[in-house]
Design a protein around this motif. Structure first.
Motif, PDB file in Angstrom:
ATOM      1  N   ALA A 132      42.455  -9.400   9.866  1.00  0.00           N
ATOM      2  CA  ALA A 132      41.699 -10.166   9.015  1.00  0.00           C
ATOM      3  C   ALA A 132      40.084  -9.706   8.795  1.00  0.00           C
ATOM      4  O   ALA A 132      39.257 -10.288   9.314  1.00  0.00           O
ATOM      5  CB  ALA A 132      41.407 -11.334   9.691  1.00  0.00           C
ATOM      6  N   GLY A 133      40.088  -8.481   8.377  1.00  0.00           N
ATOM      7  CA  GLY A 133      38.837  -7.839   8.284  1.00  0.00           C
ATOM      8  C   GLY A 133      37.932  -7.200   9.664  1.00  0.00           C
ATOM      9  O   GLY A 133      36.883  -6.703   9.818  1.00  0.00           O
ATOM     10  N   THR A 134      38.848  -7.409  10.769  1.00  0.00           N
ATOM     11  CA  THR A 134      38.116  -6.945  11.998  1.00  0.00           C
ATOM     12  C   THR A 134      38.562  -5.459  12.245  1.00  0.00           C
ATOM     13  O   THR A 134      39.351  -4.831  11.568  1.00  0.00           O
ATOM     14  CB  THR A 134      39.085  -7.840  13.356  1.00  0.00           C
ATOM     15  N   PRO A 135      38.080  -4.839  13.200  1.00  0.00           N
ATOM     16  CA  PRO A 135      38.406  -3.545  13.608  1.00  0.00           C
ATOM     17  C   PRO A 135      39.738  -3.437  14.303  1.00  0.00           C
ATOM     18  O   PRO A 135      40.119  -2.287  14.788  1.00  0.00           O
ATOM     19  CB  PRO A 135      37.237  -2.949  14.506  1.00  0.00           C
ATOM     20  N   ALA A 136      40.415  -4.486  14.491  1.00  0.00           N
ATOM     21  CA  ALA A 136      41.669  -4.530  15.316  1.00  0.00           C
ATOM     22  C   ALA A 136      42.741  -4.070  14.336  1.00  0.00           C
ATOM     23  O   ALA A 136      43.065  -4.647  13.230  1.00  0.00           O
ATOM     24  CB  ALA A 136      41.943  -5.903  16.095  1.00  0.00           C
ATOM     25  N   VAL A 137      43.369  -3.054  14.960  1.00  0.00           N
ATOM     26  CA  VAL A 137      44.733  -2.629  14.156  1.00  0.00           C
ATOM     27  C   VAL A 137      45.944  -2.288  14.997  1.00  0.00           C
ATOM     28  O   VAL A 137      45.831  -2.054  16.191  1.00  0.00           O
ATOM     29  CB  VAL A 137      44.665  -1.218  13.472  1.00  0.00           C
ATOM     30  N   ARG A 138      47.096  -3.042  14.572  1.00  0.00           N
ATOM     31  CA  ARG A 138      48.337  -2.802  15.463  1.00  0.00           C
ATOM     32  C   ARG A 138      49.145  -1.753  14.873  1.00  0.00           C
ATOM     33  O   ARG A 138      49.568  -1.585  13.913  1.00  0.00           O
ATOM     34  CB  ARG A 138      48.938  -4.059  15.579  1.00  0.00           C
ATOM     35  N   ARG A 139      49.395  -0.716  15.833  1.00  0.00           N
ATOM     36  CA  ARG A 139      50.230   0.490  15.685  1.00  0.00           C
ATOM     37  C   ARG A 139      51.137   0.725  16.857  1.00  0.00           C
ATOM     38  O   ARG A 139      50.915   0.617  18.002  1.00  0.00           O
ATOM     39  CB  ARG A 139      49.540   1.787  15.472  1.00  0.00           C
ATOM     40  N   ASP A 140      52.644   0.725  16.372  1.00  0.00           N
ATOM     41  CA  ASP A 140      53.769   1.059  17.425  1.00  0.00           C
ATOM     42  C   ASP A 140      53.506   0.246  18.646  1.00  0.00           C
ATOM     43  O   ASP A 140      53.542   0.481  19.706  1.00  0.00           O
ATOM     44  CB  ASP A 140      53.306   2.640  17.805  1.00  0.00           C
ATOM     45  N   GLY A 141      53.279  -1.297  18.129  1.00  0.00           N
ATOM     46  CA  GLY A 141      53.392  -2.186  19.495  1.00  0.00           C
ATOM     47  C   GLY A 141      52.090  -2.312  20.228  1.00  0.00           C
ATOM     48  O   GLY A 141      52.023  -2.975  21.231  1.00  0.00           O
ATOM     49  N   HIS A 142      51.054  -1.707  19.885  1.00  0.00           N
ATOM     50  CA  HIS A 142      49.660  -1.739  20.678  1.00  0.00           C
ATOM     51  C   HIS A 142      48.508  -1.891  19.883  1.00  0.00           C
ATOM     52  O   HIS A 142      48.522  -1.624  18.437  1.00  0.00           O
ATOM     53  CB  HIS A 142      49.420  -0.207  21.264  1.00  0.00           C
ATOM     54  N   TRP A 143      47.791  -2.588  20.221  1.00  0.00           N
ATOM     55  CA  TRP A 143      46.362  -3.084  19.641  1.00  0.00           C
ATOM     56  C   TRP A 143      45.322  -2.054  19.826  1.00  0.00           C
ATOM     57  O   TRP A 143      45.144  -1.502  20.992  1.00  0.00           O
ATOM     58  CB  TRP A 143      45.723  -4.262  20.099  1.00  0.00           C
ATOM     59  N   TRP A 144      44.657  -1.624  18.576  1.00  0.00           N
ATOM     60  CA  TRP A 144      43.695  -0.368  18.591  1.00  0.00           C
ATOM     61  C   TRP A 144      42.334  -1.153  18.118  1.00  0.00           C
ATOM     62  O   TRP A 144      42.450  -1.781  17.432  1.00  0.00           O
ATOM     63  CB  TRP A 144      43.980   0.692  17.827  1.00  0.00           C
TER      64      TRP A 144
END
Length: 82
Positions: free
Chosen positions: A18-30
């Motif tokens: 939702a436009g935040t700097p949060a990204v989910r990759r390989d089961g982890h939030w970055w």
């Protein structure tokens, strides 16, 4: 940092939550910014991000269903079949 860590230049806007700097990759939030990438280490933050992502997905599905219903209702071929 694990090999799957996203970089600022490698993250598309559509991958962000939702436009935040949060990204989910390989089961982890970055958390990704031009200054660097950080694995979100706080379990409470991760849980909230999971809840928010689930809520956003449900909202997106609901909007898509409403759009499909509206399109079907305005389709003259479907109206003629009724």
């Amino acid at each position: 940092m694990p090999r799957s860590a996203p970089s600022w230049s490698g993250v598309h806007r559509s991958e962000r939550l939702a436009g935040t700097p949060a990204v989910r990759r390989d089961g982890h939030w970055w958390l990704v910014s031009p200054g660097g990438t950080m694995l979100a280490p706080d379990p409470a933050l991760n849980a909230e991000l999971d809840f928010f992502a689930a809520d956003m997905a449900a909202a997106n599905r609901a909007v898509a269903e409403l759009h499909a219903a509206r399109t079907a209702a305005s389709d003259p071929v479907r109206k003629a079949r009724r």
